[in-house]
Write a protein that holds these residues in place. Structure first.
Motif, PDB file in Angstrom:
ATOM      1  N   GLU A  71      -3.117  13.787   0.716  1.00 48.23           N
ATOM      2  CA  GLU A  71      -2.982  12.059   1.248  1.00 48.23           C
ATOM      3  C   GLU A  71      -1.737  12.145  -0.006  1.00 48.23           C
ATOM      4  N   ARG A  74       0.445  10.133   3.593  1.00 45.85           N
ATOM      5  CA  ARG A  74       0.513   9.285   3.620  1.00 45.85           C
ATOM      6  C   ARG A  74       1.403   8.520   3.267  1.00 45.85           C
ATOM      7  N   LYS A  75       1.472   8.941   1.877  1.00 43.76           N
ATOM      8  CA  LYS A  75       1.429   7.392   0.703  1.00 43.76           C
ATOM      9  C   LYS A  75       3.822   7.583   0.913  1.00 43.76           C
ATOM     10  N   LYS A  78       4.495   5.650   4.622  1.00 41.87           N
ATOM     11  CA  LYS A  78       4.148   4.576   4.719  1.00 41.87           C
ATOM     12  C   LYS A  78       5.639   4.256   3.876  1.00 41.87           C
ATOM     13  N   GLU A  79       6.200   4.385   2.861  1.00 40.19           N
ATOM     14  CA  GLU A  79       7.165   4.101   2.530  1.00 40.19           C
ATOM     15  C   GLU A  79       8.038   4.781   3.510  1.00 40.19           C
ATOM     16  N   ASN A  85       0.943  -1.084   3.987  1.00 37.07           N
ATOM     17  CA  ASN A  85      -0.276  -0.616   2.994  1.00 37.07           C
ATOM     18  C   ASN A  85       0.041   1.093   3.742  1.00 37.07           C
ATOM     19  N   GLU A  86      -0.790   2.173   2.632  1.00 36.92           N
ATOM     20  CA  GLU A  86      -1.196   2.987   3.405  1.00 36.92           C
ATOM     21  C   GLU A  86      -2.379   3.508   4.210  1.00 36.92           C
ATOM     22  N   TYR A  87      -2.791   2.208   3.959  1.00 36.96           N
ATOM     23  CA  TYR A  87      -4.041   2.550   4.918  1.00 36.96           C
ATOM     24  C   TYR A  87      -3.929   2.192   6.457  1.00 36.96           C
TER      25      TYR A  87
END
Length: 407
Positions: A71, A74-75, A78-79, A85-87
Motif C-alpha cells: 500500500e 499506492r501512496k 499518488k504523489e 486521492n490514493e483510492y
C-alpha cells in the motif's frame, strides 16, 4: 549542461556491464522495457526472503508487513502523479490491463449503439484493439485522428471529430514508434468542452516526463512499471473518482467484495473494487522502489539529460546519407525510428546486434501507423536515463557498418 552523474547511475545497473558477441552492450531498446537498478533487484530479493505473504486479509505479522509495503506503493504513485486521492490509483498488471479495464467497465456503463470513440493513428495495438472490441460489442463507431507526414496529430481534424456522440477519447502521450510528444493538455481541454472524458496511454511518457494528473485534468491515465525501471507484471490505472465510482468491476473474486451471498454480492470500495484476486505483490512493492530511485535522481534532471542526448542522436544519425527518419515531429521524446533506404529493418537490427547494439525492429505493435507510412517497420532506438553519447556513437558506427554491408 546539467550536473548529472552518469557514471554513478550506470554503476547502479549491473546488466550494462554485459558483453554481446565480444562487444560491450549498448542497450537502446528501452521503449520495450527498461533495465533495473540494484535497489529494485535487492527489493525483489528482500520481499521473498523477509516478508513473502498474501496481502490485505491476513492478521499475522508477515501479511501485515506485506500489505503495508504494497500500500506504500499506492501512496508513492499518488504523489508521483499528484493525484488527489490514493483510492484513484488502481494497481494492475500493466498498461494493456489498465486500458482493457476502462474499455470494458466504462464501455459497459456509458457506451451504446451509435456512440463514438476517438483514438489516433499512432496508437499502440493495446490502445486500438480494446476499443475495436468495445465498438463491435456495443455497435459504436471508432474514429481516428489522422497524422501528417512528420508524425504529428492533425489537431484540426481532431476538433472536427468531437461532437455530442463521442463518449471517450483515448490517445498516447508519447508515440512508442515515432517519439512524437502529443499536446495532451490541449487534447483534454477540447474533449472536456463536449464533456468527453480522456484516457491517456502514458507508457512511453511516465519515465521521461513529469506528469501532474490534476493539472492535466485527465480522466484516466495508464502506464507500466517495467517501462520505468521497475518489474514486469505491474502497472497503474489512474482514474478520476467520479468515473471509477460509476463503473462496474472488471473481474469478480477475492478482495473486490464487501459481502457475498448466493443471492447477491456487494462490491468493495475503491480502489479494491477493481483489484480482484491476489496481485503481483512483489512487483507492486518494487514499483515503489523504482519510483524512489527515479526521485533520487530527479525526473526533471532526467528529462533535461535525455533531451540533450536525443538531440545529439538526431544530429549524428542525420549525417548518414542513406538514413531517413520515420517521424520528425517538432516535439519529440526518447524515441528514434529510421530506415536505411529500402533495406528491411530486421536485417539492420541483426547486424547491430552482432556489434553489441540492442535496438527494436518491426512494426512495434503499430501496424496501422506502418500502413500510413507505407513501410513494413522501422529500426527503433529508444533512450533511457543511463544511456550516453558514447552509446549513440556506437549506434551510429554500427548503422554505418550495416549500411556498407547491406547496400
Amino acid at each position: 549542461m546539467i550536473h548529472y552523474d552518469i557514471h554513478t547511475i550506470r554503476a547502479d545497473f549491473p546488466i550494462l556491464k554485459t558483453k554481446v558477441n565480444g562487444h560491450p552492450l549498448v542497450y537502446l531498446d528501452n521503449g520495450a522495457t527498461t533495465q533495473k537498478p540494484l535497489t529494485v533487484i535487492k527489493a525483489i530479493t528482500d520481499y521473498y526472503t523477509q516478508i513473502n505473504s498474501n496481502v490485505h486479509r491476513g492478521v499475522h505479522h508477515l501479511s501485515q508487513l506485506a500489505t503495508d509495503a504494497y500500500e506504500v506503493t499506492r501512496k508513492k504513485v499518488k504523489e508521483y502523479l499528484n493525484a488527489a486521492n490514493e483510492y484513484e490509483i488502481i494497481l494492475t498488471n500493466g498498461t494493456t490491463h489498465s486500458i482493457n479495464l476502462v474499455a470494458t467497465c466504462y464501455g459497459k456503463q456509458f457506451v451504446n449503439e451509435g456512440d463514438e470513440i476517438i483514438i489516433s493513428a499512432m496508437e499502440h495495438h493495446s490502445n486500438i484493439v480494446p476499443w475495436q472490441m468495445l465498438c463491435e460489442e456495443r455497435k459504436a463507431k471508432l474514429k481516428v485522428i489522422p497524422i501528417n507526414d512528420l508524425g504529428e496529430l492533425d489537431m484540426d481534424a481532431y476538433r472536427s471529430l468531437l461532437n455530442e456522440r463521442v463518449k471517450l477519447v483515448a490517445v498516447t502521450y508519447v508515440s512508442n514508434t515515432l517519439g512524437t510528444l502529443n499536446p495532451i493538455k490541449e487534447i483534454i481541454d477540447l474533449a472536456h468542452h463536449y464533456a468527453v472524458p480522456v484516457l491517456v496511454d502514458a507508457a512511453q511518457a511516465i519515465q521521461h516526463l513529469s506528469i501532474d494528473v490534476q493539472a492535466l485534468d485527465v480522466d484516466f491515465l495508464a502506464f507500466s512499471g517495467h517501462k520505468m525501471y521497475g518489474p514486469t507484471g505491474v502497472g497503474v490505472l489512474f482514474g478520476k473518482e467520479k468515473w471509477l465510482e460509476q463503473m462496474p468491476p472488471y473481474q469478480g473474486g477475492g478482495d473486490m467484495i464487501k459481502e457475498v451471498t448466493f443471492e447477491k454480492t456487494t462490491y468493495n470500495e475503491l480502489p479494491f473494487k477493481f483489484e480482484a484476486g491476489t496481485p503481483n505483490i512483489e512487483a507492486g512493492i518494487c514499483l515503489g522502489t523504482a519510483i524512489d530511485y527515479i526521485d533520487t535522481i530527479g525526473l526533471n534532471n532526467i528529462a533535461l539529460y535525455e533531451a540533450e542526448l536525443l538531440k545529439y542522436a538526431i544530429k549524428q544519425l542525420r549525417e548518414i546519407e542513406e538514413l531517413r527518419f520515420i517521424g520528425e515531429a517538432k516535439e519529440r521524446c526518447s524515441v528514434l525510428s529510421f530506415l536505411i533506404k529500402d533495406v528491411h529493418p530486421y536485417d539492420v537490427g541483426v547486424i547491430l546486434d552482432k556489434l553489441g547494439v540492442a535496438v527494436r525492429t518491426g512494426h512495434h505493435c503499430t501496424q496501422p501507423l506502418m500502413d500510413r507510412f507505407g513501410i513494413p517497420g522501422t529500426v527503433r532506438a529508444s533512450i533511457a536515463m543511463y544511456n550516453t553519447k558514447e552509446d549513440i556513437d556506437r549506434l551510429v558506427a554500427a548503422v554505418k557498418k550495416a549500411t556498407s554491408m547491406l547496400l
